[in-house]
Design a protein around this motif. Sequence first.
Motif, short mmCIF file in Angstrom:
data_model
loop_
_atom_site.label_atom_id
_atom_site.label_comp_id
_atom_site.label_asym_id
_atom_site.label_seq_id
_atom_site.Cartn_x
_atom_site.Cartn_y
_atom_site.Cartn_z
N ARG A 101 0.82 -1.22 0.00
CA ARG A 101 0.00 0.00 0.00
C ARG A 101 0.85 1.28 0.00
N GLY B 92 -9.01 5.54 3.16
CA GLY B 92 -9.27 4.45 2.23
C GLY B 92 -8.16 3.43 2.19
N GLU C 149 -9.57 -0.09 4.28
CA GLU C 149 -10.26 -0.65 3.13
C GLU C 149 -11.13 -1.82 3.56
N ASP C 150 -12.35 -1.87 3.06
CA ASP C 150 -13.32 -2.93 3.39
C ASP C 150 -13.62 -3.01 4.88
N GLY C 151 -13.42 -1.92 5.61
CA GLY C 151 -13.72 -1.89 7.03
C GLY C 151 -12.67 -2.54 7.91
N ASP C 152 -11.65 -3.15 7.32
CA ASP C 152 -10.59 -3.79 8.09
C ASP C 152 -9.40 -2.84 8.21
N HIS D 89 -5.65 -1.69 8.06
CA HIS D 89 -4.46 -2.13 7.33
C HIS D 89 -3.26 -1.28 7.70
#
Length: 101
Positions: free
Chosen positions: A9, A71, A75-78, A80
């Motif tokens: 990322r 974001g 991402e996707d609520g998890d 990172h």
Amino acid sequence: MFVIIPDDREEKAISLVEEAGATGVTALSARGVGQKSRRTFFGARFVGAQTALIILVTEEKVEPILSCLEGVLFEDGDPHGISFVVPVEASSVPLLSPESD
């Protein structure tokens, strides 16, 4: 400001913070153990390769930069990664004074 994210990322995060007003980013390879670490075959804990981004900006740029990273970090609520801000009392970089923005 510090941002610790998975290596995959890094480029996206750097692009986002530059778009949000950062004029430079220092990226360091990092390792760490977090809540979701797992054991390897030999019993060592492993969480994957990380990047620590160090971003030195004036106070008014902090919130836009933190916002743009949501974001990448969630991402996707998890989760990172993590970001946090540490106030800097002095810097050897004269361009960071509020008068020069």
